[in-house]
Scaffold this motif. Sequence first.
Motif, PDB file in Angstrom:
ATOM      1  N   LEU A  36       0.831  -1.209   0.000  1.00  0.00           N
ATOM      2  CA  LEU A  36       0.000   0.000   0.000  1.00  0.00           C
ATOM      3  C   LEU A  36       0.863   1.256   0.000  1.00  0.00           C
ATOM      4  CD1 LEU A  36      -2.944  -0.747   2.478  1.00  0.00           C
ATOM      5  CD2 LEU A  36      -3.067  -0.417   0.004  1.00  0.00           C
ATOM      6  N   ALA A  37       1.910   1.260   0.810  1.00  0.00           N
ATOM      7  CA  ALA A  37       2.794   2.424   0.899  1.00  0.00           C
ATOM      8  C   ALA A  37       3.469   2.691  -0.442  1.00  0.00           C
ATOM      9  CB  ALA A  37       3.835   2.217   2.006  1.00  0.00           C
ATOM     10  N   VAL A  38       3.948   1.626  -1.070  1.00  0.00           N
ATOM     11  CA  VAL A  38       4.606   1.785  -2.378  1.00  0.00           C
ATOM     12  C   VAL A  38       3.594   2.298  -3.392  1.00  0.00           C
ATOM     13  CG1 VAL A  38       5.656   0.508  -4.297  1.00  0.00           C
ATOM     14  CG2 VAL A  38       6.434   0.117  -1.952  1.00  0.00           C
ATOM     15  N   GLY A  39       2.389   1.743  -3.355  1.00  0.00           N
ATOM     16  CA  GLY A  39       1.350   2.196  -4.297  1.00  0.00           C
ATOM     17  C   GLY A  39       1.017   3.657  -4.093  1.00  0.00           C
ATOM     18  N   LEU A  40       0.877   4.071  -2.818  1.00  0.00           N
ATOM     19  CA  LEU A  40       0.596   5.479  -2.536  1.00  0.00           C
ATOM     20  C   LEU A  40       1.746   6.370  -2.987  1.00  0.00           C
ATOM     21  CD1 LEU A  40      -1.096   5.330   0.989  1.00  0.00           C
ATOM     22  CD2 LEU A  40      -2.126   6.092  -1.154  1.00  0.00           C
ATOM     23  N   ALA A  41       2.962   5.928  -2.735  1.00  0.00           N
ATOM     24  CA  ALA A  41       4.130   6.728  -3.138  1.00  0.00           C
ATOM     25  C   ALA A  41       4.158   6.876  -4.650  1.00  0.00           C
ATOM     26  CB  ALA A  41       5.408   6.079  -2.626  1.00  0.00           C
ATOM     27  N   GLN A  42       3.844   5.789  -5.352  1.00  0.00           N
ATOM     28  CA  GLN A  42       3.861   5.868  -6.817  1.00  0.00           C
ATOM     29  C   GLN A  42       2.786   6.829  -7.322  1.00  0.00           C
ATOM     30  OE1 GLN A  42       3.361   1.780  -7.993  1.00  0.00           O
ATOM     31  NE2 GLN A  42       5.561   1.399  -8.097  1.00  0.00           N
TER      32      GLN A  42
END
Length: 148
Positions: free
Chosen positions: A105-111
Amino acid sequence: MGQPQALAGLFSARTAAIQKAMQEAQKASEEARRRLADIESRLMRLDGEIGMMRDTAEKEAAAEEERIHAAVQEESRKIVAGAQQEIASAAKAARRELTAYAADLAVGLAQKQIRVDAATDQALVRNFAGQLGTSSSESTDAARKDRH
């Protein structure tokens, strides 16, 4: 006179026969009493042996009951310990899955938040290269000062 003597002999023989029969009856009675005493003695011993067997059987049954109870307790302990291990293992796996999900989720939000187009990418590379060049020349200048 012959007759009384014959009668006396007859009574005497008859008395002897009765006495002999009485002695035999007395011997038979004594033998029967002796056998009865033997039988009673055996029965008393059997009663004692039966009592001892009953006591032994009761003690063995109590010991077996205690052994079974202990085995049930141990089996229950093992089942509880196994269940606790399974619960701990499932919780650990769930934490790992949750951590991986949170990271995704964090990686997706960062992207989603960081949008880098080609122009921005080139500017970042030039900026980085410039910083490398600056730090490289500073270290070269410092090395020259150290020599002098």
